[in-house]
Scaffold this motif. Structure first.
Motif, PDB file in Angstrom:
ATOM      1  N   MET A  33       0.808  -1.203   0.000  1.00 28.05           N
ATOM      2  CA  MET A  33       0.000   0.000   0.000  1.00 28.05           C
ATOM      3  C   MET A  33       0.855   1.273   0.000  1.00 28.05           C
ATOM      4  SD  MET A  33      -3.155   0.962   0.142  1.00 28.05           S
ATOM      5  CE  MET A  33      -4.032   2.405   0.490  1.00 28.05           C
ATOM      6  N   PRO A  34       1.842   1.382   0.878  1.00 31.87           N
ATOM      7  CA  PRO A  34       2.641   2.604   0.864  1.00 31.87           C
ATOM      8  C   PRO A  34       3.340   2.861  -0.469  1.00 31.87           C
ATOM      9  CG  PRO A  34       3.004   1.426   2.901  1.00 31.87           C
ATOM     10  CD  PRO A  34       2.197   0.523   1.986  1.00 31.87           C
ATOM     11  N   THR A  35       3.664   1.815  -1.201  1.00 30.34           N
ATOM     12  CA  THR A  35       4.373   2.010  -2.461  1.00 30.34           C
ATOM     13  C   THR A  35       3.434   2.179  -3.650  1.00 30.34           C
ATOM     14  OG1 THR A  35       4.543  -0.371  -2.819  1.00 30.34           O
ATOM     15  CG2 THR A  35       6.375   0.705  -1.661  1.00 30.34           C
ATOM     16  N   SER A  36       2.122   2.040  -3.439  1.00 28.82           N
ATOM     17  CA  SER A  36       1.170   2.138  -4.552  1.00 28.82           C
ATOM     18  C   SER A  36       0.907   3.568  -4.979  1.00 28.82           C
ATOM     19  CB  SER A  36      -0.155   1.468  -4.176  1.00 28.82           C
ATOM     20  OG  SER A  36      -0.859   2.283  -3.244  1.00 28.82           O
ATOM     21  N   GLY A  37       1.275   4.543  -4.140  1.00 32.60           N
ATOM     22  CA  GLY A  37       1.009   5.937  -4.466  1.00 32.60           C
ATOM     23  C   GLY A  37      -0.303   6.438  -3.904  1.00 32.60           C
ATOM     24  N   ALA A  38      -1.105   5.554  -3.297  1.00 26.39           N
ATOM     25  CA  ALA A  38      -2.389   5.966  -2.728  1.00 26.39           C
ATOM     26  C   ALA A  38      -2.198   6.850  -1.504  1.00 26.39           C
ATOM     27  CB  ALA A  38      -3.225   4.744  -2.357  1.00 26.39           C
ATOM     28  N   LEU A  39      -1.095   6.673  -0.802  1.00 24.01           N
ATOM     29  CA  LEU A  39      -0.798   7.469   0.395  1.00 24.01           C
ATOM     30  C   LEU A  39       0.283   8.483   0.076  1.00 24.01           C
ATOM     31  CD1 LEU A  39      -0.648   4.501   2.894  1.00 24.01           C
ATOM     32  CD2 LEU A  39      -2.445   6.210   2.779  1.00 24.01           C
ATOM     33  N   ARG A  40       0.036   9.723   0.480  1.00 24.55           N
ATOM     34  CA  ARG A  40       1.026  10.759   0.227  1.00 24.55           C
ATOM     35  C   ARG A  40       1.681  11.252   1.520  1.00 24.55           C
ATOM     36  NH1 ARG A  40      -3.321  11.519  -2.820  1.00 24.55           N
ATOM     37  NH2 ARG A  40      -4.195  13.073  -1.445  1.00 24.55           N
ATOM     38  N   GLY A  41       0.925  11.325   2.590  1.00 28.42           N
ATOM     39  CA  GLY A  41       1.471  11.838   3.843  1.00 28.42           C
ATOM     40  C   GLY A  41       2.295  10.802   4.583  1.00 28.42           C
ATOM     41  N   ASP A  42       3.437  11.216   5.112  1.00 26.94           N
ATOM     42  CA  ASP A  42       4.325  10.296   5.831  1.00 26.94           C
ATOM     43  C   ASP A  42       3.634   9.616   7.002  1.00 26.94           C
ATOM     44  OD1 ASP A  42       6.405  10.873   4.115  1.00 26.94           O
ATOM     45  OD2 ASP A  42       7.322  12.360   5.443  1.00 26.94           O
ATOM     46  N   ALA A  43       2.787  10.343   7.725  1.00 26.81           N
ATOM     47  CA  ALA A  43       2.102   9.759   8.882  1.00 26.81           C
ATOM     48  C   ALA A  43       1.172   8.625   8.456  1.00 26.81           C
ATOM     49  CB  ALA A  43       1.313  10.832   9.637  1.00 26.81           C
ATOM     50  N   TRP A  44       0.475   8.804   7.341  1.00 29.41           N
ATOM     51  CA  TRP A  44      -0.420   7.745   6.861  1.00 29.41           C
ATOM     52  C   TRP A  44       0.374   6.552   6.325  1.00 29.41           C
ATOM     53  CZ3 TRP A  44      -4.746   7.627   8.960  1.00 29.41           C
ATOM     54  CH2 TRP A  44      -5.485   8.771   9.209  1.00 29.41           C
ATOM     55  N   VAL A  45       1.482   6.804   5.667  1.00 30.30           N
ATOM     56  CA  VAL A  45       2.333   5.710   5.186  1.00 30.30           C
ATOM     57  C   VAL A  45       2.778   4.869   6.376  1.00 30.30           C
ATOM     58  CG1 VAL A  45       4.551   5.140   4.101  1.00 30.30           C
ATOM     59  CG2 VAL A  45       3.085   6.896   3.089  1.00 30.30           C
ATOM     60  N   ARG A  46       3.214   5.544   7.452  1.00 35.46           N
ATOM     61  CA  ARG A  46       3.635   4.815   8.658  1.00 35.46           C
ATOM     62  C   ARG A  46       2.461   4.065   9.280  1.00 35.46           C
ATOM     63  NH1 ARG A  46       6.272   9.498   9.493  1.00 35.46           N
ATOM     64  NH2 ARG A  46       4.806  10.189  11.104  1.00 35.46           N
ATOM     65  N   ALA A  47       1.307   4.708   9.386  1.00 37.90           N
ATOM     66  CA  ALA A  47       0.141   4.067  10.009  1.00 37.90           C
ATOM     67  C   ALA A  47      -0.288   2.822   9.239  1.00 37.90           C
ATOM     68  CB  ALA A  47      -1.016   5.059  10.110  1.00 37.90           C
ATOM     69  N   PHE A  48      -0.385   2.941   7.920  1.00 35.10           N
ATOM     70  CA  PHE A  48      -0.788   1.782   7.128  1.00 35.10           C
ATOM     71  C   PHE A  48       0.287   0.696   7.161  1.00 35.10           C
ATOM     72  CE2 PHE A  48      -4.303   4.207   5.713  1.00 35.10           C
ATOM     73  CZ  PHE A  48      -5.162   3.385   5.011  1.00 35.10           C
ATOM     74  N   GLY A  49       1.544   1.087   7.265  1.00 32.80           N
ATOM     75  CA  GLY A  49       2.627   0.110   7.332  1.00 32.80           C
ATOM     76  C   GLY A  49       2.754  -0.548   8.689  1.00 32.80           C
ATOM     77  N   ASP A  50       2.461   0.191   9.760  1.00 34.57           N
ATOM     78  CA  ASP A  50       2.630  -0.323  11.125  1.00 34.57           C
ATOM     79  C   ASP A  50       1.464  -1.171  11.618  1.00 34.57           C
ATOM     80  OD1 ASP A  50       5.048   0.965  11.221  1.00 34.57           O
ATOM     81  OD2 ASP A  50       4.368   2.593  12.537  1.00 34.57           O
ATOM     82  N   VAL A  51       0.275  -0.919  11.102  1.00 30.72           N
ATOM     83  CA  VAL A  51      -0.919  -1.620  11.587  1.00 30.72           C
ATOM     84  C   VAL A  51      -1.350  -2.619  10.534  1.00 30.72           C
ATOM     85  CG1 VAL A  51      -3.282  -1.377  12.416  1.00 30.72           C
ATOM     86  CG2 VAL A  51      -1.596   0.415  12.912  1.00 30.72           C
ATOM     87  N   GLY A  52      -1.154  -3.890  10.833  1.00 28.84           N
ATOM     88  CA  GLY A  52      -1.454  -4.930   9.857  1.00 28.84           C
ATOM     89  C   GLY A  52      -2.940  -5.142   9.657  1.00 28.84           C
ATOM     90  N   ARG A  53      -3.371  -5.184   8.402  1.00 31.99           N
ATOM     91  CA  ARG A  53      -4.780  -5.430   8.085  1.00 31.99           C
ATOM     92  C   ARG A  53      -5.229  -6.789   8.603  1.00 31.99           C
ATOM     93  NH1 ARG A  53      -7.544  -5.435   2.023  1.00 31.99           N
ATOM     94  NH2 ARG A  53      -9.621  -4.788   2.694  1.00 31.99           N
ATOM     95  N   GLU A  54      -4.316  -7.736   8.681  1.00 27.53           N
ATOM     96  CA  GLU A  54      -4.689  -9.081   9.142  1.00 27.53           C
ATOM     97  C   GLU A  54      -5.159  -9.085  10.587  1.00 27.53           C
ATOM     98  OE1 GLU A  54      -0.272  -8.972  10.139  1.00 27.53           O
ATOM     99  OE2 GLU A  54      -1.562  -8.137   8.611  1.00 27.53           O
ATOM    100  N   ASN A  55      -4.834  -8.041  11.347  1.00 28.84           N
ATOM    101  CA  ASN A  55      -5.302  -7.934  12.731  1.00 28.84           C
ATOM    102  C   ASN A  55      -6.798  -7.676  12.818  1.00 28.84           C
ATOM    103  OD1 ASN A  55      -2.709  -8.219  13.992  1.00 28.84           O
ATOM    104  ND2 ASN A  55      -2.254  -6.153  13.305  1.00 28.84           N
ATOM    105  N   PHE A  56      -7.427  -7.289  11.716  1.00 34.06           N
ATOM    106  CA  PHE A  56      -8.832  -6.916  11.726  1.00 34.06           C
ATOM    107  C   PHE A  56      -9.734  -7.889  10.981  1.00 34.06           C
ATOM    108  CE2 PHE A  56      -6.194  -3.144  12.065  1.00 34.06           C
ATOM    109  CZ  PHE A  56      -6.688  -2.599  13.240  1.00 34.06           C
ATOM    110  N   VAL A  57      -9.152  -8.908  10.377  1.00 29.13           N
ATOM    111  CA  VAL A  57      -9.971  -9.852   9.620  1.00 29.13           C
ATOM    112  C   VAL A  57      -9.607 -11.279  10.009  1.00 29.13           C
ATOM    113  CG1 VAL A  57     -10.269  -8.305   7.659  1.00 29.13           C
ATOM    114  CG2 VAL A  57      -8.399  -9.927   7.639  1.00 29.13           C
ATOM    115  N   GLY A  58     -10.578 -12.133  10.004  1.00 24.58           N
ATOM    116  CA  GLY A  58     -10.365 -13.571  10.162  1.00 24.58           C
ATOM    117  C   GLY A  58     -10.692 -14.183   8.811  1.00 24.58           C
ATOM    118  N   GLY A  59     -11.781 -14.933   8.784  1.00 23.11           N
ATOM    119  CA  GLY A  59     -12.262 -15.465   7.520  1.00 23.11           C
ATOM    120  C   GLY A  59     -13.005 -14.380   6.756  1.00 23.11           C
ATOM    121  N   PHE A  60     -12.985 -14.471   5.437  1.00 24.44           N
ATOM    122  CA  PHE A  60     -13.675 -13.494   4.603  1.00 24.44           C
ATOM    123  C   PHE A  60     -13.884 -14.090   3.225  1.00 24.44           C
ATOM    124  CE2 PHE A  60      -9.135 -12.763   4.218  1.00 24.44           C
ATOM    125  CZ  PHE A  60      -8.941 -12.748   2.842  1.00 24.44           C
TER     126      PHE A  60
END
Length: 95
Positions: free
Chosen positions: A1-28
């Motif tokens: 995600m951080p390398t896709s260009g969707a995030l421009r602000g450094d704080a958001w790049v860090r937030a999306f990189g530091d907080v794993g999406r897998e922590n919020f989903v089980g089966g889907f």
């Protein structure tokens, strides 16, 4: 995600990189071209799919309608950046 260009602000790049999406989903499930594929943590494709830029359907009713999902990351990143959030406040409940 951080390398896709969707995030421009450094704080958001860090937030999306530091907080794993897998922590919020089980089966889907993921819908593609009229079909539905289901994933659980024991599926080898689970983690790569968690980190793909798609909505993860977390709950589907008896009629096949998604009633809960984990939003596609790119639109979420755009919305969060558009909020111009600063500091450490709790804003996610409003989103």
């Amino acid at each position: 995600m951080p390398t896709s260009g969707a995030l421009r602000g450094d704080a958001w790049v860090r937030a999306f990189g530091d907080v794993g999406r897998e922590n919020f989903v089980g089966g889907f499930a993921v819908r593609t071209k009229g079909s539905k594929s289901e994933y659980g943590p024991d599926n080898p494709s689970w983690l790569p799919t968690v980190y793909s830029d798609v909505s993860l359907l977390r709950q589907i009713d008896a009629a096949g309608t998604a009633t809960s999902s984990s939003t596609q990351p790119t639109p979420m990143a755009h919305m969060l950046e558009a909020l111009s959030v600063e500091g450490g406040g709790s804003f996610s409940l409003a989103v």
